[in-house]
Each structure stands twice: as structure tokens, then as C-alpha cells.
Design an enzyme around this catalytic site. Sequence first.
Site, short mmCIF file in Angstrom:
data_model
loop_
_atom_site.label_atom_id
_atom_site.label_comp_id
_atom_site.label_asym_id
_atom_site.label_seq_id
_atom_site.Cartn_x
_atom_site.Cartn_y
_atom_site.Cartn_z
N TRP A 114 0.88 -1.19 0.00
CA TRP A 114 0.00 0.00 0.00
C TRP A 114 0.91 1.24 0.00
O TRP A 114 1.78 1.36 0.86
CB TRP A 114 -0.87 -0.04 1.25
CG TRP A 114 -1.81 1.11 1.42
CD1 TRP A 114 -2.68 1.61 0.50
CD2 TRP A 114 -1.98 1.90 2.62
NE1 TRP A 114 -3.39 2.66 1.05
CE2 TRP A 114 -2.98 2.86 2.34
CE3 TRP A 114 -1.40 1.88 3.89
CZ2 TRP A 114 -3.40 3.78 3.28
CZ3 TRP A 114 -1.82 2.80 4.83
CH2 TRP A 114 -2.81 3.75 4.52
N ASP A 155 -0.26 -5.23 9.69
CA ASP A 155 -1.28 -4.26 9.28
C ASP A 155 -2.54 -5.05 8.96
O ASP A 155 -2.58 -5.81 7.98
CB ASP A 155 -0.81 -3.48 8.05
CG ASP A 155 -1.84 -2.44 7.61
OD1 ASP A 155 -2.92 -2.36 8.25
OD2 ASP A 155 -1.57 -1.72 6.64
N LYS A 166 -13.13 -0.88 6.68
CA LYS A 166 -13.75 -1.79 5.72
C LYS A 166 -14.71 -2.76 6.38
O LYS A 166 -15.85 -2.90 5.95
CB LYS A 166 -12.66 -2.55 4.96
CG LYS A 166 -12.17 -1.87 3.72
CD LYS A 166 -11.39 -0.58 3.94
CE LYS A 166 -10.01 -0.81 4.52
NZ LYS A 166 -9.15 0.39 4.53
N1 PLA Z 1 -3.49 -0.48 5.43
C1 PLA Z 1 -3.81 -0.97 4.24
C2 PLA Z 1 -3.10 -2.17 3.74
C3 PLA Z 1 -4.81 -0.36 3.47
O1 PLA Z 1 -5.12 -0.86 2.28
C4 PLA Z 1 -5.47 0.79 3.98
C5 PLA Z 1 -6.53 1.49 3.18
C6 PLA Z 1 -5.10 1.24 5.25
C7 PLA Z 1 -4.10 0.58 5.95
C8 PLA Z 1 -5.68 2.44 5.91
O2 PLA Z 1 -7.02 2.47 6.03
P1 PLA Z 1 -7.75 3.40 7.08
O3 PLA Z 1 -6.77 4.38 7.60
O4 PLA Z 1 -8.85 4.02 6.33
O5 PLA Z 1 -8.21 2.46 8.13
N2 PLA Z 1 -6.40 1.46 1.79
C9 PLA Z 1 -7.44 1.99 0.90
C10 PLA Z 1 -7.75 3.46 1.16
C11 PLA Z 1 -8.72 1.22 1.09
C12 PLA Z 1 -6.58 4.38 1.18
O6 PLA Z 1 -5.68 4.29 0.34
O7 PLA Z 1 -6.58 5.24 2.10
C13 PLA Z 1 -6.95 1.80 -0.53
O8 PLA Z 1 -7.72 2.11 -1.47
O9 PLA Z 1 -5.85 1.28 -0.72
#
Ligand code: PLA
Length: 458
Positions: free
Chosen positions: A187, A268, A304
Amino acid sequence: MRPPVILEPSTTYSSNSSSYSPSSDRRLNTIAKHFVNHVQMDSHNISPSPTASSDSVFAQIVRAPEDAILGVTVAYNKDTSPIKLNLGVGAYRTEEGKPLVLDVVRRVEHQLFTDGSRNKEYIPIVGLADFNKLSAKLIFGADSPAIQENRVTTVQGLSGTGSLRVGGEFLAKHYHERVIYLPQPTWGNHIKVFTLAGLTVKTYRYYAPATRGLDFQGLLEDLGAAPSGSVVLLHACAHNPTGVDPTLEQWEQIRQMIRSKSLLPFFDSAYQGFASGSLDADAQPIRLFVADGGELLAAQSYAKNMGLYGERVGALSIVCKSADVASRVESQLKLVIRPMYSSPPIHGASIVAAILKDRDLYNEWTIELKAMADRIINMRQQLFDALRARGTPGDWSHIIKQIGMFTFTGLNPEQVSFMTKEYHIYMTSDGRISMAGLSSRTVSHLADAIHAAVTQVA
Ligand code: PLA
């Protein structure tokens, strides 16, 4: 113009300054009064500068690019086409393409709203006690020895991101090794979160583009070569962006490698329950590591699995070797949190605590969660079938093999930009699509776009 008022050094004071005296205090008051009069007298003469931006003290600031994921939504919002489709950010949509607030969340919110005994006082620095206890139970399991032995400290965080950041800053301040290994790819925000927290980011091999699966050998080699004590970030389940998770047997080997090298695992967990539909099954990898008695960190998000995206509710747990260490760790976590945002918000955590606390509400939640996970799995099958039906060149079986919110399609940036331009389909440039944003109504449009991209754009 009058010269600006300059406070002489002798007129500044602090509680331990020898320059403070009743006379300098009087002088300071006189100057302050003069300054107020001066500003009042001049204020009607002030007019906005016609030379605007070149005079700005911020004139040298360069425009930053949009975020690689959230920027996709910005571009999508500007598109006026009726067929536009946002598969960028991982946000669940219904079959009708609408955001979903879970029924159980609505019910609990109603209860909270009508409960006259509730107030809006600050909650503790570490968050709501019930929420923290129940969050640890959710991720580590009700019968976790670490919980029973009081070796876990859990603090409420600002969703997954905030929990990762607090964990990162705690490590940068108190842990002997400042290097964190992230899977390649990961991510995108992980890199920024941990770098700004004060850690040095390195990567370990994770994904093999050729097989569209796990590079297990590469992973073990890289972790085996990491300096002893390094932190290792692991996606607990539903790896983002690849949708590729190790099997439980592979997790066991990863655990052995990590423990034998005294690496420190940082999980995570942003998708518990979203991968398989089972909260327990998705937490298995973490529980393997807790069962060996070793230490670890875990960041949880309720964005989520409870659909609480904008409420920003999550938790950071640190499993320690003893209750004494855990309580000292918690005392230092408070020192990380207090200057950062003082204390976390009350609303989302109250919703989560109410659901986790009550057996009926909890069961209702698991049913709604399973329905979301099942709909995503169903979308994978539908997209796979649609590409097969079109005879789209390539092996698309990874769409049904990958797990969680995303499919890592293998489409290149040119193909992605073609799909956006010609089909108004929005996704991240690495070819990741959010399966949760797809529905039976839109799957054929997506399959048409992928087919055209693959056959027309190299
Ligand atoms: N860790 C991972 C692996 C994630 O994919 C995301 C969210 C988070 C943490 C953080 O989410 P939160 O802070 O909202 O709890 N990833 C999303 C959204 C769903 C984003 O990028 O913020 C994504 O589209 O990858």
C-alpha cells in the site's frame, strides 16, 4: 508608514527569566497599548495587495501531485460521463453502486443518539477502555494467552493509518532498530507513514509478476538477509495491492524465519473478515505469531469490515513479554499520542464497542460482513467469466485466485489510462482494481474495457 514596533529583549519575559520585573511588565503593557492603537488607526488604510501571489511568503511552494489512490477519486468526481466507474479507492459499494452503512451500525447509532446519559467529554489519551479490550479480543482471539496474561497494550487510533503512524513513531523513539521492511509492492501510503514516523524503509520481495503469485523464495531470502532486530511489516490478510496471501503453511515458515532472526513483526490488519468472510480465519496468521509467546505490533482498522471509513476508528496493539513491560509501553504510547492529536474521537469507537460487546449485534455484524465478502468473491467470478466469454487474450485465473478487496490485474499504466480515457473507468495506475466497487450492472462495461485495452494497447 510608521516603523514596526519592536519589543526590546528586556521586555520579553518567561517565568525563569531574570529580566522580568514589575517595571518591565509595565513597559510591556505600554508598548502593547501603543501597538493596538497603531493597528486600529491604520486598519482603515489597509487594502489588499494587487500583486497577490508573487508577494506571498508561500510563493516558492510547488504544487504537489494528487495522492496515487485518493487522487483517482478526485479525477473521477470531475468526469461528467454517466457511465463513469470508480474502481480506485477500496471502498465497498452495493449492487446499486451506492456506499453502504451496515444495518447494525445504523441501529447502534440510533441507540447512542437516544441515550441521554451520553456526553461529549474528552475520552482518555489511549481511547475508550472497552473498545481497546474488545479490539484486542477480536484480533488475537477470545482465548489468547497474551490477553489473559495482560501482556497486550491496546490504544485507540485514527483508523488503520493513524494506528500505523503511532506504532511507527513509538518504534522510532524507543526501539533499537530503525529499519522497517515492507513487502514489494505494498500500500503506497506505508512508505510515507513510516518514513515520516522516523523509520528507514526497505523492501522485501513479495510478488512475482510472472506467476501473479507470491515470490515465497524471494521473501524468505530477503527476510533471512535482513539485519537482526529489523521491523517487518506484514499484511495480515488480503494483501494490498496484489490480493496475494501466503498459505497458512507458508505463514508458519515466515514465522520461523522471523523469530529465528529476532525480527519484529508489525501486522497491518486493514481487512479482517473481508478476505474470507470469517473474522477468525483472517486473523489466523497473527494468532500464529502470538501463540509462540513472542512480541509484535498490530494495527487494526474498522474502515472496511464495519464500513466506518470516515469515522476513522482503529487500534494499535503491542504484544509484549510481560504485563510490566506492556504497561510501560502504554505509558510511552500516551506520550506519542498526546502531542499528535491529544485523544481520539468518541463516536466511531462507541459504535464498535457496542457491537463487539453484545452477542446479538456481533452476530448481526458477522452476517453483514460475510455478505460483503461474498459479493466481492462473486464479482471476481463474474469478471473472470466475462473475460473468458469475450476470449480476451491472457490467463485471467488470478482474478479468482486473488483475495480481498483488490484484483491486481497486470494491466500496464498505458492500458489503465486508455480505459480511463475511452471507458471512463478509474483505477490506480499500477493496474489495481477495487472489486468492491464493481457490481453485476457494471461488470460487462469493465470487461469490454479490459478486452479493448489488452487487444489495442501494448
Ligand atoms: N493499510 C492498508 C493495507 C490499506 O489498504 C489501507 C486502506 C489502510 C491501511 C488504511 O485504512 P484506514 O486508515 O482508512 O483504516 N487502503 C485503501 C484506502 C482502502 C486508502 O488508500 O486510504 C486503498 O484504497 O488502498
